[in-house]
Design a protein around this motif. Structure first.
Motif, short mmCIF file in Angstrom:
data_model
loop_
_atom_site.label_atom_id
_atom_site.label_comp_id
_atom_site.label_asym_id
_atom_site.label_seq_id
_atom_site.Cartn_x
_atom_site.Cartn_y
_atom_site.Cartn_z
N ASP A 348 62.39 -38.06 -12.09
CA ASP A 348 61.38 -37.57 -12.86
C ASP A 348 61.60 -36.50 -13.55
OD1 ASP A 348 59.44 -39.61 -11.62
OD2 ASP A 348 58.89 -38.24 -10.00
N CYS A 352 61.13 -36.39 -17.90
CA CYS A 352 60.21 -35.61 -18.81
C CYS A 352 61.18 -35.18 -20.09
CB CYS A 352 60.16 -34.35 -18.04
SG CYS A 352 58.49 -34.86 -16.60
N LEU A 372 61.95 -27.72 -16.23
CA LEU A 372 61.43 -29.21 -16.07
C LEU A 372 61.69 -29.49 -14.64
CD1 LEU A 372 61.83 -31.08 -19.40
CD2 LEU A 372 59.62 -30.13 -18.52
N VAL A 376 58.77 -30.24 -11.83
CA VAL A 376 58.36 -31.34 -11.15
C VAL A 376 58.66 -31.49 -9.73
CG1 VAL A 376 59.50 -33.67 -11.13
CG2 VAL A 376 59.22 -32.81 -13.22
#
Length: 386
Positions: A348, A352, A372, A376
């Motif tokens: 994920d 992003c 990020l 996540v």
């Protein structure tokens, strides 16, 4: 007799989000000064007085002031409506205003009804106003096909018919105002297109039989023939007009016909600067000092979109209104499409990061990747607890 040919005032228009009311008031100062200094007899406004069909209260007040100042300076005013105007609203009170020297031509019924002025030696000047003619709206009334060329030809026919009748009893010279796109005109980004694919253009020779044709719609001052001209807008309304000279035409009409046509130039309230290059070069180039006080449109050519680009540019060029990104040699980052990058992502956080690069044309920095990934992980952990 001296006529000042203007058009496309676009009162109430903004410039890339920046208000222009103060600049338009400065234009009116220049306009009034020209009328007084040159002793202009008649001011023509060939359409697009307002920028929108329903102008604001302050904009209407500015137009009211303009008419009062022009009449106070000794000039009569002839106005036709443009594609930005509401012909009905602009034409309200026309019969009463005409008694005070302000002549409105916003209806097809009035195309063949000129404003007349004595020239001396038994000659007369007839000024006709052709409002903007939307083909689908007026074709039926004019009994023609709904095309710009057809409705304009019909309007010109009405004027020629009236001129023949008047010339049977004396010398009559003619000035025609029209808000249209005539063949040969050069457009800019700030005009609303009248029709797609050039179908809105009307033949230039439609106006050959008149002493002078005062055109509106195109914002650059230009001469299509010795007797057919665009005055252009008094202010720039897009960066595509950065190199245009703004002003009007001073037109002399004598008992013998058209005399001298002289350009009038008005200073710009604020310069326009169109800059292109790498951000560090633009921020350090000493030759760009002039742009520090101008409205700026800047195109960056860095290989990757620089971080905080607008913030950094506005530190030197505070009135930067447009920012574009065109990397030299094309984008040098990941050349895969966004869909391809998403399909290849293994987690994920990579999705992003791929989205971040897609929307800003720059890869995520190590610090951004770390943030990020942490975000996540925290979100997934919170979801699993629920």
């Amino acid at each position: 007799m001296l006529i000042l040919h203007t058009s496309d005032w676009h009162l109430g228009r903004s410039f890339h989000g920046a208000g222009t009311l103060a600049a338009q008031r400065m234009f009116l100062d220049n306009l009034e000064k020209t009328v007084r200094d040159a002793q202009v007899d008649v001011v023509l406004v060939a359409g697009d007085v307002y920028d929108r069909a329903l102008p604001g209260v302050d904009v209407v007040a500015l137009f009211d002031e303009a008419l009062d100042r022009l009449r106070g300076a000794g000039a009569e005013v002839v106005i036709s409506s443009g594609n930005h105007d509401s012909a009905t609203r602009l034409g309200f009170g026309g019969r009463i205003l005409e008694r005070g020297g302000v002549h409105l031509r916003t209806r097809t019924e009035d195309i063949g009804r000129p404003v007349t002025f004595p020239l001396g030696a038994g000659a007369e000047l007839a000024v006709y106003g052709i409002p903007y003619l939307e083909p689908r709206v007026v074709a039926g009334a004019l009994s023609v096909e709904p095309t710009h060329s057809s409705v304009t030809r019909a309007a010109v026919g009405l004027i020629q018919e009236d001129l023949r009748r008047r010339r049977s009893s004396g010398t009559v010279h003619s000035v025609v105002m029209a808000h249209t796109f005539a063949s040969g005109g050069i457009s800019s980004d700030s005009e609303r297109e009248l029709a797609q694919g050039g179908l809105g253009a009307v033949p230039l020779d439609l106006f050959d039989s008149f002493d002078y044709t005062a055109l509106g719609h195109l914002h650059g001052q230009q001469k299509l023939s010795p007797t057919v001209r665009y005055s252009g807008s008094p202010l720039a309304y897009s960066f595509s007009e950065a190199r245009q000279t703004k002003g009007a035409w001073l037109v002399e009409i004598t008992p013998a016909g058209l005399g001298q046509v002289t350009p009038v130039q008005w200073p710009a309230p604020k310069e326009l600067a169109v800059l292109k290059g790498r951000i560090e070069d633009l921020l350090s180039d000493e030759s760009l000092t002039y742009a520090e006080h101008a409205y700026c449109s800047i195109t960056l050519t860095d290989a990757e979109r620089p971080p905080r680009a607008m913030e950094r540019l506005r530190a030197r060029f505070p009135d930067t209104l447009v920012l574009a990104f065109e990397p030299e040699g094309g984008h040098t980052g990941d050349l895969r499409t966004y869909s391809q990058r998403i399909a290849a992502a293994t987690n994920d956080a990579e999705i992003c990061c791929g989205f971040l690069e897609h929307v800003r044309s720059r890869e995520a920095s190590p610090e951004e990747r770390e943030l990020l990934a942490a975000t996540v992980d925290a979100a997934l952990s919170l979801a699993s607890e629920r």
